[in-house]
Design an enzyme around this catalytic site. Structure first.
Site, PDB file in Angstrom:
ATOM      1  N   LEU A  46      10.408   5.609 -14.571  1.00 54.07           N
ATOM      2  CA  LEU A  46       9.267   6.914 -14.692  1.00 54.07           C
ATOM      3  C   LEU A  46       9.641   7.941 -15.707  1.00 54.07           C
ATOM      4  O   LEU A  46      10.940   8.128 -15.490  1.00 54.07           O
ATOM      5  CB  LEU A  46       9.433   7.573 -13.271  1.00 54.07           C
ATOM      6  CG  LEU A  46       8.239   7.130 -11.871  1.00 54.07           C
ATOM      7  CD1 LEU A  46       8.354   7.847 -10.088  1.00 54.07           C
ATOM      8  CD2 LEU A  46       7.604   6.409 -12.455  1.00 54.07           C
ATOM      9  N   ASP A  47       9.625   8.258 -16.659  1.00 52.78           N
ATOM     10  CA  ASP A  47       9.126   8.987 -17.476  1.00 52.78           C
ATOM     11  C   ASP A  47       9.746  10.572 -17.547  1.00 52.78           C
ATOM     12  O   ASP A  47       9.156  11.311 -15.962  1.00 52.78           O
ATOM     13  CB  ASP A  47       8.135   9.040 -18.454  1.00 52.78           C
ATOM     14  CG  ASP A  47       7.887   8.322 -19.538  1.00 52.78           C
ATOM     15  OD1 ASP A  47       8.683   6.913 -19.465  1.00 52.78           O
ATOM     16  OD2 ASP A  47       6.623   7.686 -19.593  1.00 52.78           O
ATOM     17  N   PRO A  48      10.455  11.032 -17.889  1.00 53.83           N
ATOM     18  CA  PRO A  48      10.345  12.635 -17.587  1.00 53.83           C
ATOM     19  C   PRO A  48       9.542  13.357 -16.370  1.00 53.83           C
ATOM     20  O   PRO A  48       9.227  14.260 -15.895  1.00 53.83           O
ATOM     21  CB  PRO A  48      11.436  13.063 -18.243  1.00 53.83           C
ATOM     22  CG  PRO A  48      12.039  12.056 -18.961  1.00 53.83           C
ATOM     23  CD  PRO A  48      11.067  10.764 -18.902  1.00 53.83           C
ATOM     24  N   VAL A 101       6.247  11.886 -15.336  1.00 55.33           N
ATOM     25  CA  VAL A 101       5.995  11.425 -14.721  1.00 55.33           C
ATOM     26  C   VAL A 101       6.652  11.876 -13.416  1.00 55.33           C
ATOM     27  O   VAL A 101       8.104  11.388 -12.998  1.00 55.33           O
ATOM     28  CB  VAL A 101       5.756   9.651 -14.266  1.00 55.33           C
ATOM     29  CG1 VAL A 101       5.075   9.310 -13.400  1.00 55.33           C
ATOM     30  CG2 VAL A 101       5.099   9.830 -15.897  1.00 55.33           C
TER      31      VAL A 101
END
Length: 330
Positions: free
Chosen positions: A70-72, A74
């Site tokens: 997961l991107d930061p 998200v």
């Protein structure tokens, strides 16, 4: 997502020797930690790698790994395997995902037209990863299982998407805006499910830290076992094959599973599917690729059933009963 109950076909009625291995529920707290996973509710801000490092530090283990980055920015469901459990992360990394996204359109949008465009994006789509991505930017296909409009308020829309692993939600929102002719960008994203794991069972880092502290300080592991799932749960979504005691150690040494070692299994599965191999006590041995379909396995008396890809159980947990095709004396 195949999370429903499968039928179990009993090939050989077999009992298991109680002096070898143990049911997952009977592991000590230390063993439970080393063979566990946590369904974490990742907050916005840190990267998935940082969150996994914090889990490792909280539990005092040598390693922890996450499935499905997961991107930061998200938030949401992030499965993290602990210690020995990291060996079967591949069982989760390729699972489909469910997201809820907030999209902002750059112009007015008709709700019926938006619903129609969402229908157009369901099925197999072509995607090229965005400039800021961890993979090579080349055109690839991904399956969008469903796109559902939850709410439209002015130029903001809340969209729920069930997609194949590796699908970029941000790119879907951008492309929807292009088709509508107004443009769009994603303002917020939350992952609400990974395979059979939903946000309803996700816990926070604070929950994990509290559970560990209560166990270490007061000796009560009740909360710890509620927060940390046994690693067997990593195979919740996979067809399961239960093997006889006599075949367990061979699998722990990386051997393929042969038909005589099969006691029972869930149906259906096809050749090439990822399957999980369990002892008759319910311990996860490892995962691998089926070399025959469930219908073929029902009739097989010899031949190979599963190619072993990842092993989580330690060698010697069960005695070696087969050597060079001959049963060893016990």
């Amino acid at each position: 997502m195949r999370c429903g109950t499968r039928e179990v076909f009993v090939k050989i009625e077999e009992s298991t020797n109680p002096q070898w291995g143990k049911p997952p529920s009977q592991r000590s707290a230390e063993e439970h930690i080393r063979y566990s996973m946590v369904i974490l509710d990742k907050p916005r801000g840190p990267s998935s790698h940082e969150v996994a490092a914090w889990v490792k530090k909280i539990l005092g283990v040598d390693r922890a790994g996450h499935a499905g980055t997961l991107d930061p920015k998200v938030s949401g469901v992030l499965p993290i395997a602990v210690a020995e459990g990291t060996k079967v992360l591949m069982a989760l990394s390729r699972s489909d995902k469910v997201y809820v996204a907030v999209a902002k359109f750059h112009g007015d949008v008709d709700v019926e037209r938006l619903r129609a465009v969402l229908q157009e994006f369901q099925g197999v789509i072509y995607q090229k990863p965005p400039l800021r991505s961890a993979v090579k930017r080349q055109l690839r296909t991904r399956h969008v299982y469903s796109l559902e409009l939850l709410e439209l308020d002015g130029r903001y829309a809340v969209i729920k998407m069930h997609v194949e692993a590796g699908t970029y939600a941000r790119k879907i929102i951008h492309d929807i805006g292009e088709v509508l002719g107004v443009g769009a960008n994603m303002r917020e994203l939350r992952r609400v499910a990974v395979s059979c794991y939903s946000e309803d069972e996700a816990v926070t880092l604070q929950d994990l830290a509290d559970a560990y502290y209560i166990w270490r300080r007061y000796g009560d592991d009740t909360y710890l076992r509620r927060v940390l799932l046994p690693i067997e749960e990593a195979a919740r979504h996979l067809p399961k094959i239960w093997v006889r005691d006599s075949a367990v150690d061979a699998l722990c040494n990386g051997a393929p599973l042969a038909a005589p070692g099969v006691s029972k299994f869930e149906t259906p599965f096809s050749a090439g599917d990822l399957v999980a191999m369990f002892t008759l006590k319910g311990e996860l041995i490892g995962i691998g690729r089926a070399l025959a379909s469930s219908e073929e396995v029902k009739k097989m008396e010899r031949g190979l059933v599963v190619r072993t890809d990842r092993v989580v159980m330690r060698r010697g947990t069960y005695p070696a009963m087969w050597k060079r095709g001959t049963r060893a004396k016990t």
